[in-house]
Design an enzyme around this catalytic site. Structure first.
Site, PDB file in Angstrom:
ATOM      1  N   CYS A  11       6.829  -1.997  -1.205  1.00  0.00           N
ATOM      2  CA  CYS A  11       5.991  -2.126  -2.411  1.00  0.00           C
ATOM      3  C   CYS A  11       4.749  -2.951  -2.124  1.00  0.00           C
ATOM      4  O   CYS A  11       4.464  -3.950  -2.785  1.00  0.00           O
ATOM      5  CB  CYS A  11       6.806  -2.740  -3.541  1.00  0.00           C
ATOM      6  N   ALA A  12       3.997  -2.552  -1.116  1.00  0.00           N
ATOM      7  CA  ALA A  12       2.793  -3.276  -0.722  1.00  0.00           C
ATOM      8  C   ALA A  12       1.690  -3.128  -1.759  1.00  0.00           C
ATOM      9  O   ALA A  12       1.689  -2.207  -2.579  1.00  0.00           O
ATOM     10  CB  ALA A  12       2.302  -2.755   0.630  1.00  0.00           C
ATOM     11  N   ILE A  68      -1.417  -2.222  -1.392  1.00  0.00           N
ATOM     12  CA  ILE A  68      -2.211  -0.993  -1.293  1.00  0.00           C
ATOM     13  C   ILE A  68      -1.498   0.181  -1.952  1.00  0.00           C
ATOM     14  O   ILE A  68      -2.134   1.083  -2.511  1.00  0.00           O
ATOM     15  CB  ILE A  68      -2.573  -0.670   0.175  1.00  0.00           C
ATOM     16  N   ARG A 102      -3.703   1.452  -5.058  1.00  0.00           N
ATOM     17  CA  ARG A 102      -4.495   2.623  -4.702  1.00  0.00           C
ATOM     18  C   ARG A 102      -3.677   3.898  -4.510  1.00  0.00           C
ATOM     19  O   ARG A 102      -3.944   4.915  -5.138  1.00  0.00           O
ATOM     20  CB  ARG A 102      -5.332   2.338  -3.435  1.00  0.00           C
ATOM     21  N   LEU A 132       4.194  -0.658   4.755  1.00  0.00           N
ATOM     22  CA  LEU A 132       4.768  -1.922   5.185  1.00  0.00           C
ATOM     23  C   LEU A 132       3.767  -2.716   6.028  1.00  0.00           C
ATOM     24  O   LEU A 132       2.751  -2.184   6.479  1.00  0.00           O
ATOM     25  CB  LEU A 132       6.035  -1.650   6.003  1.00  0.00           C
ATOM     26  N   LYS A 185      -2.594   2.444   8.100  1.00  0.00           N
ATOM     27  CA  LYS A 185      -3.236   1.929   9.287  1.00  0.00           C
ATOM     28  C   LYS A 185      -3.098   0.419   9.342  1.00  0.00           C
ATOM     29  O   LYS A 185      -2.946  -0.188   8.266  1.00  0.00           O
ATOM     30  CB  LYS A 185      -4.715   2.332   9.288  1.00  0.00           C
ATOM     31  N   TYR A 209     -18.611  -9.824   1.960  1.00  0.00           N
ATOM     32  CA  TYR A 209     -18.158  -8.434   1.970  1.00  0.00           C
ATOM     33  C   TYR A 209     -19.256  -7.491   2.457  1.00  0.00           C
ATOM     34  O   TYR A 209     -20.389  -7.525   1.991  1.00  0.00           O
ATOM     35  CB  TYR A 209     -17.726  -8.021   0.567  1.00  0.00           C
TER      36      TYR A 209
END
Length: 323
Positions: free
Chosen positions: A16-17, A19, A23, A78, A101, A235
């Site tokens: 459950c990252a 990202i 997204r 992960l 990635k 950024y």
């Protein structure tokens, strides 16, 4: 579309990252070729929070997800050090794999996983979602049409400002290969195979052992690529192509919001103009490419080659930076 593609690809999510939450899973709501059937986490409560929002069955272990017959493929968001381990487990269970990635910590680990996927006839794909945004295809079309003449230089920067984590540990384990992956992959996208002419890394800081770096690469045609990346920066997320007749620049090239209207800045013959490109959903698109390749019996080989070529290039940059 073949009869095999009538049913959507049934996807399980390993972990459950952030990202996945921000997204990928929201993007899957716009992708009819994929349905989420299960989400696994070491925390059952966290898995349930995901499935309450995105659907599927919550599970308290990755192993249980891989045992399910209603999972055709898995998405692996992960931490990078777990990518190869759980990809191999998923392949052994007969599941196709879309992995975030950077896929592997070394070219040897990438080769091991690709060999396992080939042996089992399964698709293994690295989730370079930005490549599936239509803005980059449009840039390649304009370059191929001669808008800026013969390309001499590709330059790109990707910087993510991070804060030191409590206790002095960084929020990222390193800059290479996580942050560097984007500009390096973009350089290959536009220039083809590259050799490393030089590279450097910043000394360790509170943000990690390798908080910043840069590299100079050269293509077979002699065009160069300059890339810079890090987590100590303001950024930046863009690239430029400089040719014999002009130059173009694209901002927000990698972390592009779905609603963002890209603007391509073109400098040519003393004039500057801006070309508005259409918004696009690159996370939705890559999920569609992954699903169609499985459901329609597409060619798995290009995705395997991409993994191997990228892992080899990152390893070469690391060696050059180590001196």
């Amino acid at each position: 579309m073949s009869a095999a593609a009538v049913r959507p690809l049934r996807l399980g999510v390993l972990g459950c990252a952030d990202i996945a939450r921000r997204r990928m899973l929201p993007s899957l709501e716009h992708q009819p070729l994929v349905t989420v059937t299960a989400v696994a986490s070491r925390s059952p409560e966290r898995a349930r929070g995901f499935t309450d929002r995105f659907g599927g069955v919550p599970l308290g272990s990755y192993e249980r997800l891989l045992e399910r017959e209603d999972v055709d493929a898995v998405y692996v968001p992960l931490p990078p050090e777990l990518h190869v381990r759980w990809t191999l487990r998923a392949l052994e269970a007969g599941k196709h794999v879309l992995c975030e990635k950077p896929f592997a910590p070394s070219a040897a680990e990438a080769e091991k996983a690709v060999a396992a996927a080939r042996e089992r006839g399964l698709l293994l794909m690295e989730s370079f979602m930005f490549l599936h945004h239509s803005q980059h295809a449009r840039v390649r079309e304009l370059v191929a049409d001669g808008l800026i003449g013969e390309v001499q230089l590709f330059s790109s920067e990707f910087g993510i400002p991070l804060r030191p984590a409590p206790g002095g540990g960084g929020e990222r384990a390193s800059t290479l290969p996580e942050v560097a992956a984007y500009p390096l992959r973009a350089a290959r996208h536009f220039l083809g195979p590259l050799r490393v002419a030089g590279a450097q890394e910043r000394a360790a800081s509170a943000l990690g052992p390798r908080p910043a770096g840069s590299a100079l690469l050269v293509s077979a045609s002699g065009a160069a690529a300059q890339v810079a990346y890090g987590v100590e920066h303001a950024y930046r997320s863009g690239y430029s192509l400089w040719g014999s007749r002009g130059r173009l620049r694209l901002e927000r090239a990698f972390s592009t919001p779905d609603e963002h209207t890209p603007v391509l800045r073109v400098e040519r013959e003393g004039t500057v103009r801006e070309i508005a490109l259409r918004p696009d959903r690159h996370f939705t698109n890559i999920a569609g490419v992954f699903a169609r390749t499985v459901l329609e019996g597409g060619d798995f080989a290009p995705h395997a080659r991409d993994i191997l070529e990228h892992a080899a290039l990152v390893e070469e940059v690391e060696r050059a930076a180590a001196g």
